[in-house]
Design a protein around this motif. Structure first.
Motif, PDB file in Angstrom:
ATOM      1  N   ASP A 117      29.678  -6.588 -52.518  1.00 24.42           N
ATOM      2  CA  ASP A 117      30.961  -6.933 -52.166  1.00 24.42           C
ATOM      3  C   ASP A 117      31.177  -7.425 -50.851  1.00 24.42           C
ATOM      4  O   ASP A 117      30.741  -6.875 -50.003  1.00 24.42           O
ATOM      5  CB  ASP A 117      31.859  -5.534 -52.414  1.00 24.42           C
ATOM      6  N   PRO A 118      31.859  -8.661 -50.856  1.00 25.66           N
ATOM      7  CA  PRO A 118      31.771  -9.495 -49.598  1.00 25.66           C
ATOM      8  C   PRO A 118      32.530  -8.657 -48.352  1.00 25.66           C
ATOM      9  O   PRO A 118      32.098  -8.657 -47.267  1.00 25.66           O
ATOM     10  CB  PRO A 118      32.629 -10.569 -50.002  1.00 25.66           C
ATOM     11  N   ALA A 119      33.480  -7.911 -48.780  1.00 30.80           N
ATOM     12  CA  ALA A 119      34.093  -7.023 -47.960  1.00 30.80           C
ATOM     13  C   ALA A 119      33.212  -6.058 -47.313  1.00 30.80           C
ATOM     14  O   ALA A 119      33.387  -5.765 -45.997  1.00 30.80           O
ATOM     15  CB  ALA A 119      35.261  -6.019 -48.622  1.00 30.80           C
ATOM     16  N   LEU A 120      32.101  -5.688 -48.040  1.00 34.50           N
ATOM     17  CA  LEU A 120      30.876  -4.590 -47.200  1.00 34.50           C
ATOM     18  C   LEU A 120      29.863  -5.484 -46.779  1.00 34.50           C
ATOM     19  O   LEU A 120      29.134  -5.135 -45.755  1.00 34.50           O
ATOM     20  CB  LEU A 120      30.724  -3.702 -48.324  1.00 34.50           C
ATOM     21  N   ALA A 156      29.895  -7.937 -44.807  1.00 34.52           N
ATOM     22  CA  ALA A 156      30.054  -8.325 -43.546  1.00 34.52           C
ATOM     23  C   ALA A 156      29.744  -7.145 -42.671  1.00 34.52           C
ATOM     24  O   ALA A 156      29.470  -7.296 -41.454  1.00 34.52           O
ATOM     25  CB  ALA A 156      31.435  -8.705 -43.487  1.00 34.52           C
TER      26      ALA A 156
END
Lengths: 724, 186
Positions: free
Chosen positions: A670-673, A675
Motif C-alpha cells: 500500500d503506497p500509504a505504508l 512511504a
C-alpha cells in the motif's frame, strides 16, 4: 495469424483455441531459453549442450506454431532449426557471428510470436532479413559439403521459404540431412544381454526412428522348448536400415549393448535390395515370447526412450505442470498461517514441560524442521530466477546498441537469484529502461571511448544478489558517468532545484529521478524524453523497493535497485521498544549487546555514539526515530549492531532483544505504508501485526516528529483489551 | 477476541430486498422514507457514527465490519493512517476517519468498529466510533453537499441524506485514499 488463409480448417482452429494461451506462454519460455542457449553458444561455440538445448527449444516452438497455423513463425522457426541442425550434425561450425545471426532471428521470432499472441500481424517482410541471413548461413554451409548434397538441400529449404510449409502437416518435415544410405547391421547379442536388463526391442525402435527398417531374426540358436532358459537370449538379428543419418548415429544406437554384443555395420551400395527373406515386422517384439518385461526391463526402456528422444531432438522435460497462480497463492498463505500458528504454539508451550519430556522435544524439533522444509518448498514454487528478465536485457542491449552504433557487451551474473514471480514480472520494464539509459547516456561512441583510453566496446554489468531480506539488482556501465553540471543546470532551469543550491554529488545524481528531467540533446525512441527515470523510480517504489544511483565521472554509472523478497520466510530477531515490537532480519545483525546508558556518548546536536572494541559506532534510538514514548528509563539498554547495504555498521538502541523468530514477510505494498520505509510487515503469534525494519531506511531517515499522540496509551489499552 | 461482527460478502444481491434474516446481523434494517416512490431504485448504505455526527458509505464498497482490534502503529505513515491490522493474514491499513475529516486523532476504545472497505481495489479499514444501521435510500433522496470551498474535483462527501430527522453525510470512499497517500489510487 493468417486466419483467412486457413478457412477450411476453421473447426480445428477453434478446437485448439483454448490451448493457444498455453502455447504462447510456453513459447515465451522457450524463446527465453533459446536465447540463453544461443548466447551460451556464442561464448563457447564448440559446446554441445547449449546447441542441443537450443535445437530442442526451436523445434518445440515450430511444432506449436505449426499446430496453430502461424505460418510466418513456422517459416522462420524452420529456417532457424535447419541452421541449428546443420551445426548439430557438424556440417557447419558455430561461430560468434553465426550465433549473432541466430540471435537476431530469435528476436524477430519473438516479435512474430508477440504479434500472433495479440492477434495482430507483424509488419510485412519483418522477417525477410532474418530469413536471408539464415539462408546465407545455409549457402555457406553447403559450400563446404559435396555439391550433390548441396543441391538437394538448397532445393527444399528455399522452396519452403518462398512457399510457406503446408500447415496441415502435424509436424513440418525435417530438412533432409544427407543422402540416404542403406546399412546392413548384424546384431549378435551375447546370451547375458537380458540378464543385464537390456531390451533388444529398444534397439529396433531406435533404428526404426532413423529411417526405413527391415528386420530379420535368426532363430537358429533356439534350443528345444524344454531346455529354454527365459533369462538367456538366443536370438540374433539382421537389420537393413535405409537412413539419411550418419553412420555414427546408427552405431550409437548399439552403444549400450556394445559390451555384450557383436555389432557389424556394413554400408550397402545404393541399389542393394533392402528386403530380407525372413523379414518380420519391426513392430513385433523379438524378445517377447520369452521375456515378459520385468520391472528392470521397463526401467531400461524408459532410459532408452529418454536417450532416444534426445537423439531426435525433441524436448527433454524435467516434468512440469502448469498451476494457476491463485492456487499457489493459497498454498503460500496457508504456509504463512502455519508459521504463525507454530509461533503461537511455541509461545504458549511450557518450556519446562518440553525439556523434561525428551520425546515431546524430539517430536517438536521434527515438526519444526518439517514445517521449515515445507515453507522453503512452497516459497520455491512462487520464486522465479531473475534470469527470465536478464535474458531479455540482452536483446534490449543489442537493439539499442545497433540503433546508436555503439558496441556493447552485456555481462550478467547472479541469474539464479530467486525473486517472487510478480516482482520479477514487474521489474522487467524498469530494468529495461535502466539498461537503455545506460547505453544512451552512459556508454560513449567507440571513437570517444578509444580517445579516453577505454576499449571501444562498452560494458554493462547486470547483477543480482540476495542481501538479507532484500534482493539487490545492479546495472553498472563503464561509460562517461553522469554529467553533473548538465543535470544541475537542467534541474535549475526546470525549477526542480532553486538556483544556487549547493548539492552534493549524490544528490545531483539522484536528480535524474525527477519527473521530466532529461539532458539528452536529441530525442529518440530509446531515451531522451525525460519520462524515464521517474517512472522507473515510481515502479520500483511500488514493488516496495528503492533505487539509488552512483556515478563517477569518466568511469561509469551504477544503478542499484533494492527489492524486498515479498512473501518470503525470513529469520528475524524480535526487538521491543516501548510497547511496540519490531523485527530485524538476522542477515543484517552482527551482534547484540546490553550496555549501560552511561556508556552511550551523546554528541550534542548530532548523534549518539558508542565505542565497541575501539570502533565508534553511530547509534539510532528506535524510540526517538519513531517518535515513541520511552517509559522504561531503565539503566541498561539493548543495542543491536546491524550492517547496512554499503557495508557500514550502525547500532540500534532498543529496550530488549526478545529472540529469534521465523516470519512470513508480507509486503506493505500500500503506497500509504511504503512511504514509511519498512521492509514489510508480519503477523506475530498473538495475531498482531509487527513491522520489519529496513536498516537502510533507518539510516537515511531523519528522526520523526515526537509522538503525535501518546502511542503507549493506545497500545496499553490494546494490550489489556487483547488479554481480555 | 477479535470477532467479526458482520460479514457482507455479496452485499447487494437485490437492492430493494430487505436485509438478510435477522440474527445474522446485529444491525437493524429500516427502509428509507416510506413516502419515496416504491419503484425508485434504492441503494444501501452503512451508517456509522463519528463523534456526534452520522455518516454513511455505499454498502457496495464495504467488505465487512470488525470489532476494534490492535492497530499496529506505523511510524512515518501519513497522519490519517493510524496503523495496520491483521485481516485474516493480510495486512490492511486503517484510516482514522476523524483525523481524515480534520478532527483530532482517535484514541482507541473497544466500542469502536473498523469498517473494511475496498477503495481503488485495495482493502482499507475505516476507524469509526460505532456502526449504527444499514439503510436503503432512493437515489432522489440524496441531496448535494453545498460546496463552501467552491470547486473541489475530489470531494470527500457525495451528498447529504435526511433520514428520520437526522442528517447523514454520504462519504465518497474513492476520494478518501488519494489525498491521503499523495499517490494515485491505481
Amino acid at each position: 495469424m493468417s486466419r483467412s488463409k486457413t478457412a477450411p480448417t476453421g473447426n480445428r482452429m477453434s478446437s485448439l483455441e483454448p490451448f493457444k494461451a498455453t502455447y504462447f506462454q510456453e513459447c515465451e519460455e522457450l524463446l527465453v531459453s533459446l536465447e540463453a542457449h544461443l548466447r551460451e553458444l556464442g561464448a563457447a561455440p564448440s559446446s554441445r549442450e547449449p546447441l542441443d538445448a537450443a535445437f530442442r527449444a526451436i523445434h518445440s516452438i515450430k511444432g506449436g506454431a505449426a499446430m496453430f497455423q502461424f505460418a510466418r513463425m513456422v517459416a522462420l522457426a524452420d529456417a532457424l532449426e535447419t541452421a541449428l541442425d546443420r551445426a548439430r550434425s557438424g556440417r557447419v561450425a558455430i561461430s560468434r557471428s553465426m550465433a549473432g545471426r541466430l540471435l537476431s532471428a530469435t528476436d524477430i521470432l519473438s516479435d512474430l510470436a508477440e504479434a500472433a499472441r495479440s492477434g495482430s500481424e507483424a509488419p510485412d517482410g519483418h522477417e525477410t532479413a532474418a530469413l536471408a541471413a539464415l539462408a546465407a548461413l545455409d549457402r555457406r554451409a553447403t559450400r563446404t559439403t559435396k555439391p550433390a548434397q548441396a543441391k538437394r538441400r538448397v532445393g527444399p529449404t528455399t522452396s519452403k521459404r518462398t512457399n510457406v510449409p503446408s500447415c496441415t502437416e502435424p509436424e513440418v518435415a525435417r530438412p533432409v540431412a544427407a543422402q540416404p544410405a542403406t546399412y546392413r547391421i548384424r546384431f549378435e547379442p551375447g546370451p547375458e544381454l537380458l540378464r543385464r536388463g537390456l531390451e533388444p526391442i529398444a534397439i529396433v525402435r531406435n533404428l526404426k526412428a532413423l529411417g526405413k527398417l527391415a528386420v530379420s531374426a535368426d532363430v537358429s540358436g533356439l534350443p528345444a522348448f524344454a531346455e529354454l532358459d527365459t533369462a538367456i537370449l538366443y536370438l540374433r538379428w539382421t537389420f537393413h536400415l535405409t537412413t539419411s543419418a550418419p553412420r555414427a548415429t546408427v552405431a550409437a544406437v548399439f552403444d549400450f549393448a556394445a559390451t555384450s554384443a557383436t555389432v557389424e555395420i556394413v554400408e550397402l551400395p545404393v541399389s542393394a535390395p533392402t528386403s530380407a527373406s525372413a523379414s518380420v515386422s519391426a513392430h513385433s517384439p523379438p524378445a517377447s515370447p520369452f521375456d515378459p518385461p520385468t520391472q528392470a526391463d521397463r526401467r531400461t526402456n524408459d532410459r532408452e526412450n529418454v536417450a532416444d528422444r534426445r537423439g531426435k531432438g525433441s524436448d527433454r522435460r524435467v516434468g512440469s505442470i502448469r498451476v494457476e497462480l491463485p492456487r499457489v497463492e493459497r498454498l503460500v498463505d496457508l504456509v504463512g498461517e502455519i508459521t504463525i500458528a507454530q509461533a503461537m504454539v511455541l509461545q504458549h508451550l511450557d518450556q519446562t514441560l518440553v525439556t523434561q519430556n525428551p520425546q515431546l522435544f524430539r517430536a517438536l524439533t521434527g515438526l519444526l524442521k518439517l514445517s521449515r522444509t515445507l515453507q522453503d518448498s512452497v516459497m520455491a514454487i512462487r520464486a522465479q530466477p531473475i534470469q527470465t528478465i536478464f535474458v531479455r536485457m540482452h536483446r534490449v542491449a543489442r537493439d539499442s546498441a545497433e540503433q546508436l552504433g555503439r558496441e556493447i557487451e552485456l555481462h550478467t551474473s547472479g541469474e539464479t537469484t530467486q525473486l517472487d514471480k510478480t516482482t520479477v514480472e514487474q521489474l522487467a520494464d524498469p530494468l529495461m529502461h535502466i539498461v537503455r539509459n545506460a547505453i544512451f547516456h552512459g556508454i560513449e561512441c567507440p571513437d570517444v571511448r578509444l580517445a579516453a583510453g577505454k576499449p571501444a566496446q562498452g560494458t554493462i554489468r547486470l547483477s543480482a544478489r540476495q542481501r538479507g531480506s532484500r534482493i539487490i539488482v545492479e546495472v553498472a556501465d563503464d561509460g562517461a558517468g553522469i554529467d553533473r553540471e548538465a543535470v544541475l543546470s537542467r534541474a535549475i532551469a526546470m525549477g526542480i532545484v532553486p538556483a544556487g543550491a549547493a548539492l552534493d554529488d549524490a544528490a545531483i545524481d539522484n536528480l535524474i529521478f525527477s519527473p521530466g528531467l532529461s539532458t539528452a540533446k536529441t530525442i529518440s525512441d530509446i531515451a531522451g524524453r525525460g519520462v524515464g527515470m521517474d517512472v522507473v523510480h515510481q515502479n520500483i517504489r511500488k514493488l516496495g523497493g528503492h533505487i539509488q544511483i552512483r556515478s563517477s565521472c569518466g568511469i561509469g554509472t551504477t544503478t542499484i535497485i533494492s527489492l524486498p523478497m515479498t512473501l518470503a520466510v525470513l529469520d528475524a530477531m524480535k526487538l521491543t521498544c516501548g510497547l511496540e515490537t519490531y523485527l530485524l532480519p538476522i542477515a543484517h545483525i552482527l551482534e547484540c549487546m546490553v550496555v549501560r546508558r552511561s556508556a552511550i556518548l551523546n554528541v550534542p546536536g548530532s548523534c549518539k555514539v558508542i565505542e565497541v572494541r575501539g570502533k565508534q559506532i553511530q547509534l539510532i534510538s528506535l524510540a526517538q526515530r519513531f517518535g515513541l514514548p520511552d517509559p522504561q528509563q531503565s539503566e541498561r539498554v539493548a543495542i543491536v549492531l546491524a550492517e547496512i547495504d554499503d557495508g557500514s555498521v550502525i547500532g540500534l538502541v532498543v529496550d530488549e532483544v526478545c529472540g529469534h523468530q521465523q516470519i512470513i514477510v508480507k509486503s506493505l505494498r500500500d503506497p500509504a505504508l511504503a512511504a514509511a520505509g519498512f521492509a514489510g510487515g508480519t503477523i506475530l503469534g498473538d495475531g498482531n501485526v509487527a513491522l520489519i525494519l529496513d536498516v537502510n531506511q533507518l539510516v537515511r531517515g531523519a528522526a520523526m516528529a515526537a509522538a503525535r499522540t501518546p502511542r503507549s496509551m493506545r497500545v496499553t489499552f490494546n494490550a489489556e483489551f487483547n488479554a481480555a | 477476541m477479535i470477532a467479526v461482527t458482520s460479514q457482507v460478502d455479496q452485499p447487494d444481491r437485490a437492492l430493494v430486498e430487505p436485509l438478510p434474516p435477522a440474527g445474522t446481523l446485529p444491525l437493524t434494517s429500516t427502509l428509507g422514507s416510506a413516502a419515496a416512490a416504491a419503484k425508485e431504485p434504492r441503494r444501501k448504505f452503512v451508517v456509522f457514527a463519528l463523534d456526534a455526527q452520522h455518516y454513511c458509505v455505499d454498502i457496495m464498497s464495504v467488505r465487512e465490519i470488525r470489532m476494534a482490534q490492535t492497530i499496529t502503529y506505523i511510524p512515518g505513515a501519513p497522519k490519517h493512517i493510524c496503523g495496520v491490522i491483521n485481516l485474516r493474514g493480510s495486512i490492511v491499513p486503517v484510516c482514522d476517519l476523524r483525523a481524515r475529516f480534520g478532527g483530532r486523532e482517535t484514541v482507541l476504545l473497544p466500542t469502536q468498529r473498523i469498517v473494511i472497505t475496498m477503495i481503488g481495489g485495495r482493502a482499507i479499514g475505516l476507524l469509526v466510533d460505532d456502526v449504527l444501521d444499514i439503510l436503503a435510500i432512493p437515489q432522489i433522496e440524496i441531496a448535494p453537499v453545498p460546496q463552501a470551498d467552491g470547486d473541489n474535483d475530489r470531494p470527500l462527501f457525495r451528498g447529504l441524506i435526511s433520514h428520520n430527522g437526522t442528517m447523514l453525510i454520504l462519504v465518497e470512499t474513492e476520494n478518501l485514499i488519494d489525498p491521503l497517500t499523495n499517490v494515485p489510487a491505481n
